[in-house]
Structures are given as structure tokens and as C-alpha cells.
Enzyme design. Structure first.
Site, PDB file in Angstrom:
ATOM      1  CB  CYS A   1      38.428  42.667  33.405  1.00 41.67           C
ATOM      2  SG  CYS A   1      37.512  43.506  34.816  1.00 41.67           S
TER       3      CYS A   1
ATOM      4  CB  ALA B   1      38.608  35.849  29.911  1.00 42.77           C
ATOM      5  N   PRO B   2      39.975  37.143  27.250  1.00 35.20           N
ATOM      6  CG  PRO B   2      40.128  37.013  24.894  1.00 35.20           C
ATOM      7  CD  PRO B   2      39.488  37.750  25.842  1.00 35.20           C
ATOM      8  N   GLY B   3      42.934  37.058  27.699  1.00 36.64           N
ATOM      9  CA  GLY B   3      44.111  37.082  27.954  1.00 36.64           C
ATOM     10  C   GLY B   3      45.056  37.810  26.859  1.00 36.64           C
TER      11      GLY B   3
ATOM     12  CG  ASP C   1      32.709  40.852  41.593  1.00 39.86           C
ATOM     13  OD1 ASP C   1      33.318  41.721  40.682  1.00 39.86           O
ATOM     14  OD2 ASP C   1      32.279  41.037  42.475  1.00 39.86           O
TER      15      ASP C   1
ATOM     16  CB  CYS D   1      36.374  47.395  23.255  1.00 41.03           C
ATOM     17  SG  CYS D   1      35.490  46.123  24.010  1.00 41.03           S
TER      18      CYS D   1
ATOM     19  CG  ASP E   1      40.311  45.667  28.816  1.00 41.40           C
ATOM     20  OD1 ASP E   1      39.534  46.605  28.301  1.00 41.40           O
ATOM     21  OD2 ASP E   1      40.653  44.473  28.078  1.00 41.40           O
TER      22      ASP E   1
HETATM   23  C1  LIG Z   1      36.652  43.501  27.778  1.00 36.63           C
HETATM   24  S1  LIG Z   1      36.944  41.640  28.349  1.00 36.63           S
HETATM   25  C2  LIG Z   1      38.570  41.817  28.843  1.00 36.63           C
HETATM   26  C3  LIG Z   1      39.675  41.584  27.520  1.00 36.63           C
HETATM   27  C4  LIG Z   1      40.784  41.145  28.072  1.00 36.63           C
HETATM   28  N1  LIG Z   1      41.600  42.172  28.735  1.00 36.63           N
HETATM   29  C5  LIG Z   1      41.764  40.961  26.916  1.00 36.63           C
HETATM   30  O1  LIG Z   1      42.654  41.890  26.462  1.00 36.63           O
HETATM   31  O2  LIG Z   1      41.679  39.741  26.208  1.00 36.63           O
HETATM   32  C6  LIG Z   1      36.298  41.916  29.836  1.00 36.63           C
HETATM   33  C7  LIG Z   1      36.363  40.753  30.838  1.00 36.63           C
HETATM   34  O3  LIG Z   1      35.859  41.075  31.981  1.00 36.63           O
HETATM   35  C8  LIG Z   1      35.276  39.878  32.625  1.00 36.63           C
HETATM   36  N2  LIG Z   1      34.601  40.451  33.723  1.00 36.63           N
HETATM   37  C9  LIG Z   1      33.272  40.936  33.836  1.00 36.63           C
HETATM   38  N3  LIG Z   1      32.675  41.503  34.979  1.00 36.63           N
HETATM   39  C10 LIG Z   1      33.880  40.948  35.826  1.00 36.63           C
HETATM   40  C11 LIG Z   1      34.237  41.234  37.166  1.00 36.63           C
HETATM   41  N4  LIG Z   1      33.291  41.881  37.988  1.00 36.63           N
HETATM   42  N5  LIG Z   1      35.396  40.822  37.595  1.00 36.63           N
HETATM   43  C12 LIG Z   1      36.412  40.366  36.756  1.00 36.63           C
HETATM   44  N6  LIG Z   1      36.055  40.062  35.501  1.00 36.63           N
HETATM   45  C13 LIG Z   1      34.933  40.580  35.036  1.00 36.63           C
HETATM   46  C14 LIG Z   1      34.283  39.518  31.569  1.00 36.63           C
HETATM   47  O4  LIG Z   1      33.982  38.260  31.514  1.00 36.63           O
HETATM   48  C15 LIG Z   1      35.446  39.762  30.301  1.00 36.63           C
HETATM   49  O5  LIG Z   1      36.193  38.532  30.273  1.00 36.63           O
END
Ligand SMILES: C[S@@+](CC[C@H](N)C(=O)[O-])C[C@H]1O[C@@H](n2cnc3c(N)ncnc32)[C@H](O)[C@@H]1O
Length: 443
Positions: free
Chosen positions: A274, A276-278, A322, A394, A341
Site C-alpha cells: 500500500c 502511495a505516496p511512497g 488491489d 497510523c 501499511d
Molecule cells: C497509509 S497509506 C500508505 C502510506 C505509504 N506506505 C507511505 O509510507 O507513504 C495507505 C495507502 O494504501 C492505499 N490502498 C488502500 N487500499 C488498498 C488496496 N486494497 N490495495 C493497495 N493499496 C491500497 C491507499 O490508497 C493509500 O495510498
């Protein structure tokens, strides 16, 4: 005549005399527009972009400051307004008053403007638009009454939990239930402004080296983690020495724990599920030469991963997909490490995102819990035997955290729970936000 042309010839039909763009009144109008969008469910950064996109360049910082202050004081300002005005107000008038009341509640040592300026400019802002101008006298009367009766009014609204703490009632109850010993400290901590914390790219520069660069640039900072530097005062990232060149990133000290917990070494196959934003994608790549797949389901957030990687001069495979459905993106080759995450309530990062508390609903939590379990269960089968998965949120709500870790241990007999920090809670003035980490190894 087309509306655009009419507006060009006769001015904006919604505006009376145009407000100077550098005035507080102008910024109040834009902040009120953003505040209205937040109350209708839009996240504050997006609401501010919408509210300022047609305004002259340079207006955003002022509108942003006002809108963030207003969101932080939304509970108390709403309660005050409910006492000060009985009939329902037009949304824009209401929101200009909410922004003004937030400013007027600031303690004198923190006040950005004098009381007189706030009242005068809020009244100007109401008067400057044709659709709100009729409420100019009312706005003036409301704000002057607040100033006359400030202490009594603040004492009166402090009896209501939403106004006392500036969180929705369900949120206050959830924090109190989860943390009966420390709920007040937690709510208070979430209402302060988080520090600006940097992650030094230690591949390119030692933490001491970065500290020296900051000192030379006149920025005081202290070391708060193996690669973490907390600045004494926030600055815009463009002013940070080495930011554009990828020497540092902005990342909370608690978030900086994630990548080292995965113990990555050169050559490992790693999934950032998961991504973004990376932020953590970049950190993982700074730690070792790994084969990293960064997965993200929201395609609108994917460009941020690329931007971060480009700035840091690092490479990863980036896919839209996903995490809960590996059949769509997994090549069948197991991963040595997985960072999950997961999407969560974000209740641990409210000091940086004060709008979150007003956007979430109580029923979002069980829905998120279900989604987190779906993602975890699906990712587990892509992990190699002996490999490790880090579950991260978080959040400070146990349903998303410790309860999930225990559910996972029960659900997966081949999962061994390893040492991890577990729940990190934020404290007033503390170095990190609220996070949760649980680590599992596959037998
Ligand atoms: C907590 S943020 C991640 C922050 C990132 N790891 C960072 O450190 O910058 C969770 C991310 O998971 C994405 N997300 C939500 N459901 C998801 C899924 N089923 N599969 C992949 N990504 C998902 C969201 O769009 C979001 O960008």
C-alpha cells in the site's frame, strides 16, 4: 452574453467591490469555502486546492493557515455560533464566522491578528459577496458579542465534550474507551501541530552531515531517531538544503520505524503493498539494494510514488493494483519481505491532518477493519516461508491494531509473531505521531 464574458466585463456577479487579494478578508473567504467543502466530506488539502485555484498565486498559504486553524477549532466554534445565532445561517456566512471565531479563540501569545482586524475583515468578507452581503450587520454583531462575553461563552461551551476537545463525540468516546488512563493527553496531543521531521538518506549523507547543512542554513534541529532530525521550526521543503537532490525526505519519526523493522538486505524481493505516496518505499530502497514492487490501488496517488522515487534517485517497479487480490498483479514468485501499511482511520496522525476527525464516521472503523483483514489474508500467501510481513497503521484505535494482530495470529497457524514496537501513542510536543507495528514470520 456568456457567463464568463459577463464576469469579465462586469466583474464576478457574486462579488460586490472586489477584495484586495492580499487582505485577510479575501483569505477568509477562501478558507471559508474550503471549510464548507470539509464539512461536506472533502479532505482539507483538496478543499484548499479547489478554493484557491482561481485566486491569484500566493493566496494559498494565508487561506491554508486560516482553514487549518478553523478545522482545529471546529467543535468549539460551532458550539459558540449555536449560542450566538439562533436562525440557520447561509453556509458561506456560517463558515466565515467559524474561521473568524477560531482566530478569536487563539490565546494572545499565539494570535495571528488583533481582535479588531479579525472582526473588521470577517465583516468585509461577508459584505463583499452579493449573496452574503445582507448578513454583514449580523456578522458584526455576532463577533462583537463574542468579544464582549468571551470568557463566559468559552466557559459555557467547554461543558460540551465536542467543544472542549474539538473532536466529534464518537471519537472522544472511542479514545476514552481504548485508553482510559491517557485519553485526555491523547486528545490534547492530537490537537497540537506536529513537528517537521526529516529522514536523512543515510546512503548519501550521515545524519551529522545533514545536521551541519541545516545549521549552516540557519535551521536548528535535533536528532530524534537513527535517520530522523526534528526541526525547531517548520519551513517549506524547497528551503531545506538537499531536499531537491534527494538527501532528505519529510517523514514523521514514528513512520521512520517501518522500513528498518523489515530488516531488508541486498537482493531481497520486497513488496510495499500500500505504497502511495511512497514515503516508506523510498526508505526501504535507501536501506538496501532490493528488488521492490510498490503496489497502490488508487491510480491518482501513483504519480506521487514516481515523484518521490525520482527525487531520491531510486528505482522500483510500481504497479496499480488491489493488495487484496494478488491474482491480478502477482507473478507467483514469493516475497522475502512484505510491508502492509494498510488503509486505516489515520487517527494517529490527526495533528498533521486535523480534518480527519471531522471526515471519519464511527461506522468507518468496522469497515476498515474488514478491509485490513482482507488485505492481510491475501498478502500472506505471497510471502515466502521464513519471510516476514510488517503490519502497519497510523491509527490509535485497538480494533485496527492489537486486535488485528491477534486476529491474524489466530487466523494463520503458520504465522509467528515477532518482536515489534506495537502501539506508539503521540504525546503533546512529542517526536512522533501515533502508529502501530506488528511483525509476523511465516513458518
Ligand atoms: C497509509 S497509506 C500508505 C502510506 C505509504 N506506505 C507511505 O509510507 O507513504 C495507505 C495507502 O494504501 C492505499 N490502498 C488502500 N487500499 C488498498 C488496496 N486494497 N490495495 C493497495 N493499496 C491500497 C491507499 O490508497 C493509500 O495510498
Amino acid at each position: 452574453m456568456p457567463a464568463v464574458l459577463r464576469a469579465f466585463v462586469f466583474g464576478n456577479p457574486m462579488s460586490q467591490p472586489a477584495l484586495p487579494p492580499e487582505s485577510l478578508a479575501f483569505a477568509l473567504q477562501r478558507a471559508a469555502q474550503a471549510l464548507e467543502a470539509v464539512q461536506n466530506g472533502t479532505a482539507l488539502p483538496a478543499a484548499l486546492t479547489q478554493a484557491t485555484q482561481s485566486a491569484p498565486a500566493g493566496i494559498r498559504p494565508a487561506a491554508q493557515d486560516l482553514a487549518y486553524r478553523a478545522v482545529r477549532r471546529l467543535g468549539s466554534s460551532r458550539a459558540l455560533l449555536a449560542i450566538l445565532v439562533k436562525p440557520a445561517l447561509q453556509a458561506r456566512v456560517r463558515d466565515i464566522l467559524l474561521c473568524a471565531l477560531a482566530l478569536l479563540q487563539d490565546p494572545p501569545e499565539n494570535a495571528a491578528y488583533t481582535d479588531f482586524t479579525v472582526v473588521d475583515q470577517a465583516v468585509e468578507a461577508v459584505g463583499a459577496q452579493r449573496r452574503t452581503a445582507a448578513a454583514k450587520g449580523l456578522a458584526n454583531a455576532v463577533l462583537r458579542r463574542f468579544l464582549r462575553e468571551r470568557d463566559a461563552l468559552l466557559a459555557e461551551v467547554a461543558q460540551q465534550p465536542e467543544a472542549r476537545w474539538n473532536y466529534p463525540a464518537w471519537w472522544i468516546d472511542a479514545v476514552r474507551t481504548a485508553w482510559p488512563e491517557s485519553w485526555e493527553t491523547l486528545l490534547e496531543a492530537g490537537d497540537t501541530r506536529g513537528p517537521l521531521t526529516l529522514r536523512v538518506n543515510t546512503r548519501r549523507l550521515a545524519v551529522d552531515g545533514m545536521l551541519k547543512l541545516l545549521t549552516e542554513a540557519g535551521m536548528a534541529a535535533e536528532v530524534v531517531g537513527p535517520a530522523a532530525l526534528r526541526l525547531a521550526a517548520a519551513v517549506s521543503v524547497e528551503r531545506l538544503p538537499g531536499f531537491a537532490e534527494g538527501l532528505v525526505s519529510v517523514q514523521d519519526a514514528g513512520a521512520q520505524l517501518a522500513a528498518p523493522l523489515l530488516g531488508v538486505t541486498d537482493g531481497m524481493r520486497v513488496l510495499d503493498a500500500c505504497a502511495a505516496p511512497g514515503g516508506k518505499t523510498g526508505h526501504l530502497l535507501e536501506l538496501a539494494d532490493i528488488d521492490l514492487l510498490a503496489l497502490e490501488s488508487d491510480r491518482t496517488r501513483v504519480p506521487r510514488i514516481h515523484e518521490n522515487l525520482e527525487r531520491l534517485g531510486l528505482t522500483a517497479k510500481v504497479k496499480i493494483g488491489d493488495a487484496g487480490n494478488p491474482d491480478k498483479w502477482w507473478d507467483g514468485e514469493p516475497f522475502d519481505r512484505i510491508l502492509a501499511d494498510v488503509p486505516c482511520s489515520a487517527a494517529g496522525i490527526v495533528r498533521r491532518h486535523p480534518d480527519i476527525r471531522w471526515l471519519r464516521r464511527a461506522q468507518d472503523i468496522p469497515a476498515l477493519v474488514g478491509e485490513q483483514q482482507r488485505i492481510l489474508a491475501a498478502l500472506w500467501r505471497t510471502l515466502a516461508p521464513g519471510g516476514e510481513l510488517l503490519y502497519a497503521t497510523c491509527s490509535i484505535f485497538p480494533a485496527e491494531n492489537e486486535a488485528q494482530a491477534q486476529w491474524f495470529e489466530r487466523a494463520c497457524p503458520d504465522a509467528v509473531r515477532l518482536e515489534a514496537p506495537g502501539q506508539l501513542l503521540m504525546t503533546p510536543g512529542g517526536a512522533h505521531d501515533g502508529f502501530f507495528y506488528a511483525r509476523f514470520q511465516k513458518r
